[in-house]
Scaffold this motif. Structure first.
Motif, PDB file in Angstrom:
ATOM      1  N   GLY A 177      63.806 -26.436  41.648  1.00 25.79           N
ATOM      2  CA  GLY A 177      62.486 -26.990  40.995  1.00 25.79           C
ATOM      3  C   GLY A 177      62.859 -28.034  39.909  1.00 25.79           C
ATOM      4  O   GLY A 177      63.721 -29.193  40.124  1.00 25.79           O
ATOM      5  N   THR A 178      62.204 -27.885  38.844  1.00 22.81           N
ATOM      6  CA  THR A 178      62.308 -28.710  37.617  1.00 22.81           C
ATOM      7  C   THR A 178      63.002 -28.142  36.664  1.00 22.81           C
ATOM      8  O   THR A 178      62.819 -26.831  36.371  1.00 22.81           O
ATOM      9  N   VAL A 179      64.171 -28.781  35.832  1.00 26.36           N
ATOM     10  CA  VAL A 179      64.713 -28.457  35.188  1.00 26.36           C
ATOM     11  C   VAL A 179      64.264 -28.878  33.446  1.00 26.36           C
ATOM     12  O   VAL A 179      64.181 -30.188  33.314  1.00 26.36           O
ATOM     13  N   CYS A 214      64.449 -23.252  34.678  1.00 30.90           N
ATOM     14  CA  CYS A 214      64.310 -23.843  36.097  1.00 30.90           C
ATOM     15  C   CYS A 214      62.722 -23.179  36.494  1.00 30.90           C
ATOM     16  O   CYS A 214      62.668 -21.968  36.701  1.00 30.90           O
ATOM     17  N   TYR A 215      62.045 -24.300  37.196  1.00 33.20           N
ATOM     18  CA  TYR A 215      60.647 -23.987  37.178  1.00 33.20           C
ATOM     19  C   TYR A 215      60.160 -24.358  38.450  1.00 33.20           C
ATOM     20  O   TYR A 215      60.623 -25.888  38.852  1.00 33.20           O
ATOM     21  N   ASP A 272      60.178 -19.185  44.587  1.00 32.91           N
ATOM     22  CA  ASP A 272      61.367 -18.978  43.617  1.00 32.91           C
ATOM     23  C   ASP A 272      62.178 -20.089  43.444  1.00 32.91           C
ATOM     24  O   ASP A 272      62.468 -20.873  44.257  1.00 32.91           O
ATOM     25  N   PRO A 273      62.460 -20.367  42.319  1.00 34.78           N
ATOM     26  CA  PRO A 273      62.980 -21.798  41.736  1.00 34.78           C
ATOM     27  C   PRO A 273      64.457 -21.776  42.023  1.00 34.78           C
ATOM     28  O   PRO A 273      64.981 -22.987  42.131  1.00 34.78           O
ATOM     29  N   VAL A 274      65.100 -20.631  41.957  1.00 35.92           N
ATOM     30  CA  VAL A 274      66.650 -20.764  42.188  1.00 35.92           C
ATOM     31  C   VAL A 274      67.185 -20.429  43.561  1.00 35.92           C
ATOM     32  O   VAL A 274      66.858 -19.711  44.180  1.00 35.92           O
ATOM     33  N   GLY A 279      59.127 -15.044  41.864  1.00 34.41           N
ATOM     34  CA  GLY A 279      58.457 -15.756  40.430  1.00 34.41           C
ATOM     35  C   GLY A 279      58.548 -17.246  40.571  1.00 34.41           C
ATOM     36  O   GLY A 279      59.249 -17.856  41.688  1.00 34.41           O
ATOM     37  N   THR A 280      58.159 -17.903  39.711  1.00 31.42           N
ATOM     38  CA  THR A 280      58.224 -19.122  39.605  1.00 31.42           C
ATOM     39  C   THR A 280      59.231 -19.924  38.671  1.00 31.42           C
ATOM     40  O   THR A 280      59.376 -21.133  38.718  1.00 31.42           O
ATOM     41  N   TYR A 281      59.873 -19.255  37.612  1.00 30.34           N
ATOM     42  CA  TYR A 281      60.793 -19.786  36.537  1.00 30.34           C
ATOM     43  C   TYR A 281      61.862 -18.408  36.263  1.00 30.34           C
ATOM     44  O   TYR A 281      61.549 -17.387  36.455  1.00 30.34           O
ATOM     45  N   VAL A 282      63.019 -19.189  35.844  1.00 29.05           N
ATOM     46  CA  VAL A 282      63.898 -18.435  34.901  1.00 29.05           C
ATOM     47  C   VAL A 282      64.347 -19.158  33.882  1.00 29.05           C
ATOM     48  O   VAL A 282      64.621 -20.340  34.006  1.00 29.05           O
ATOM     49  N   ASN A 283      64.308 -18.421  32.506  1.00 23.77           N
ATOM     50  CA  ASN A 283      64.898 -19.013  31.279  1.00 23.77           C
ATOM     51  C   ASN A 283      66.097 -18.394  30.891  1.00 23.77           C
ATOM     52  O   ASN A 283      66.268 -17.296  31.090  1.00 23.77           O
TER      53      ASN A 283
END
Length: 661
Positions: A544-546, A556-557, A562-564, A654-658
């Motif tokens: 996705g977008t970093v 990562c979104y 799922d972004p990853v 999910g849509t993001y991971v921080n």
């Protein structure tokens, strides 16, 4: 008769003993040998060989050479030699005028030298002149008396050319009395006394006598009646008595006999030896006694006079006095006796000149060659030439437009700038400044000091305000350095090295620029490998977008899924950020190495597992857990070799991971 023979034998023996002990040449005054005539000679010749004042001998037969005063076998050696000594006191030949005998026994070219000399050898077999009669040529080439220069302390040079004691005994025309130097000119016989003129005279004696002899051929008186007895008294009669007497008075003015020449009558009427010391300073008195002893530096000659004697100098002193360093020389020694001595050899590369000096056999280079070898283009140049001789040569002048430097180099003519101009041109306001001046010459100049409270910054030669040095923390802060050893000028321009500007925390390291940088992995859109996964190769990327979080991490979104994305041993999977809480097989139950425990009721399991593997702390890691519809296989990863999969039937994403601190 027997008594007289005994006395005569003693006289002869005494005369013989005296002649042996009082020769002018003896072990006490001669280091060489003594000739039959009593002369002391060096004792180094085959015709007169010896030492220690012994009698000279003639070396002959198989031992026909003399070495150190001893006869030895001597065979002349001249093989390959055309000049110089043959080793036996002879010579292998003489060199022609203009040449000298070299150290190898060959004649080499020689330049005559008579500078400052009026006589003697010119160094090449010629002469610098002759001395007048009665003079001798000294080693320095000057005509002097026979003493060859100054005499020893307490001596003077006599007209004969000999050094003699400063006091010269004077006994001419004198029989007795002082010789003027503490000695005597002779002793008068008994009954005589020495006059002021040094003559022995009889002293008349008539004390207590009225008649008879006065002892000097005169009379003490005559008797008017009777006769004069032996006591010089007038008596009526006198009976002569000569019993036991051979001479002297018979007691009645008569005589019992007369003694022969050289004898005298004793008081007992016996003839005995009469000492003969009239006119003698020394030696035997003819009766076994002595007429006196000579003082130090003198000896008794055959005329019974004390005369100066000379102690011959050693060969080394002989050569030194004549200023000879090498070769053979024949001259009179300090005692005026002719002597031939070999004064030594020269070193390799040298030859002995006729003047007895060691001279280099090297051919001196020309002035031009001298200048070229030393790299001198102009001016006066001093140094050692190719033969090692000190020399000063003028190497010429420079062409028009050029000038000669102190280094003997021709350079462009240039007027050197002043010190002030030098400092101004190089921007130096103060302190010592080194550099090249306007003419290209290296130069160091003191550019002065600062005024008005300013100080000189030596590193830049500029005047600056007087400075208070900053602290080490201030130094690091000003330079924006957070870690490691830092070297740089401080706020006052002084070079400083700080051993540590700080240490970096967990997850960061000190960079080459002394700044702490993160060592944790971050999201990118390209695959990156996770560390410490054993034989399993696990890679990840953001599909996705970093973006960068406020705390310095990355997010990562991806909208709608799922972004990853994971790639495990080449197979691609999607990572669920969280668990659905419905099936414990969908979540990790144990995590290594962080030792955190995740149950199926916990959220963010998949995202936190990945952030932990990337090196971020679990406490702040976030992931979104939303219901989703994406139908794809899923996996959850840990940092060990084990990969735990979830079940693909669940549709939870999910849509993001921080990943951040």
């Amino acid at each position: 008769m027997t008594l007289r023979l005994l006395i005569l034998s003693l006289l002869l023996l005494g005369g013989c003993i005296w002649s042996t002990n009082h020769k002018p040449c003896s072990p006490q005054n001669c280091s060489g040998c003594c000739t039959a005539e009593g002369a002391c000679v060096p004792g180094a010749e085959a015709s007169a060989c010896g030492s220690g004042g012994a009698e000279c001998v003639t070396c002959a037969g198989a031992q026909n050479g003399c070495r150190l005063g001893t006869c030895v076998a001597c065979f002349p050696i001249c093989d390959g030699r055309s000049c110089g000594p043959d080793g036996c006191g002879g010579t292998c030949g003489a060199c022609e005028t203009g040449t000298a005998c070299g150290d190898g026994g060959t004649c080499v070219a020689c330049t005559p030298s008579c500078d400052g000399k009026t006589c003697g050898d010119d160094g090449c077999g010629g002469t610098c002149g002759a001395c007048a009669q009665g003079e001798q040529c000294s080693a320095s080439g000057a005509c002097t008396n026979g003493c060859g220069g100054a005499c020893a302390q307490g001596e003077v040079c006599a007209a004969s050319g000999q050094c003699v004691p400063a006091c010269t005994p004077s006994c001419a025309g004198r029989q007795c009395g002082s010789d003027g130097c503490g000695g005597t000119c002779g002793t008068c016989p008994t009954g005589e006394s020495c006059s002021a003129a040094g003559q022995c005279a009889c002293v008349p004696s008539c004390a207590g006598k009225v008649c008879g002899s006065d002892g000097c051929g005169g009379s003490c008186g005559t008797c008017s009646t009777g006769v004069c007895n032996g006591a010089g008294q007038c008596v009526v009669s006198c009976t002569p008595s000569c019993t036991g007497k051979t001479c002297g008075s018979d007691g009645c003015s008569g005589s019992c006999g007369a003694c022969g020449a050289g004898n005298a009558c004793s008081a007992g009427g016996q003839c005995q030896c009469a000492p003969q010391c009239v006119g003698r300073q020394c030696g035997s008195d003819g009766c076994g006694g002595s007429c006196g002893a000579c003082t130090a530096g003198t000896a008794c000659d055959v005329a019974y006079q004390c005369v100066p004697v000379c102690m011959p100098e050693s060969n080394a002193t002989f050569c030194s006095r004549l200023q000879r360093a090498c070769g053979a020389v024949t001259e009179n020694d300090n005692c005026g006796v002719p002597r031939s001595v070999y004064c030594g050899s020269c070193m390799v590369g040298q030859a002995c000149t006729a003047a007895g000096q060691c001279m280099s056999t090297c051919t001196p280079e020309t002035d031009a060659a001298f200048c070229t070898r030393l790299g001198a283009q102009c001016g006066s140049k001093s140094g050692a030439d190719n033969c090692g001789t000190s020399r000063t040569v003028y190497c010429g002048a420079c062409m028009a437009g050029l000038t000669c430097t102190a280094a003997n180099q021709c350079v462009s003519a240039c007027a050197p700038e002043t010190d002030a101009a030098f400092c101004t041109r190089l921007g130096a306001q103060c302190g010592s400044k080194s550099g090249t001046d306007n003419c290209g010459a290296a130069r160091s100049v003191d550019c002065g000091g600062c005024s008005n409270g300013l100080t000189c910054a030596t590193a830049t030669n500029t005047c600056v305000n007087a400075c208070v040095p900053e602290t080490n923390p201030q130094f690091c802060t000003r330079l924006m350095k957070t870690c490691g050893t830092v070297s740089a000028p401080d706020n006052c321009g002084t070079p400083r090295t700080v051993s540590s500007c700080g240490t970096c925390g967990a997850g960061s390291a000190c960079s080459a620029s002394n700044v702490c940088v993160s060592t944790r992995l971050v999201f990118t859109t390209s695959f990156q490998a996770l560390p410490n996964t054993g034989s399993t190769v696990i890679e990840y990327r953001c599909r996705g977008t970093v973006t960068t979080t406020a705390t310095g991490g990355t997010r990562c979104y991806r909208s709608g899924g799922d972004p990853v994305e994971l790639r495990i041993n080449g197979a691609t999977w999607l990572l669920y950020p969280g668990c659905d809480g419905l099936d414990d097989t969908n979540c990790m139950t144990t995590l290594t190495p962080s030792s955190a425990v995740f149950k199926d009721y916990q959220v963010n399991a998949g995202g936190r597992l990945l952030c932990d593997a990337m090196g971020w702390p679990l406490a702040k890691t976030l992931a979104d857990k939303n219901p989703g519809t994406e139908n794809a296989a899923v996996a959850v990863v840990q940092t060990g070799p084990t990969v735990v999969g979830t079940h693909p039937g669940l549709k939870n994403y999910g849509t993001y991971v921080n990943c951040e601190p």
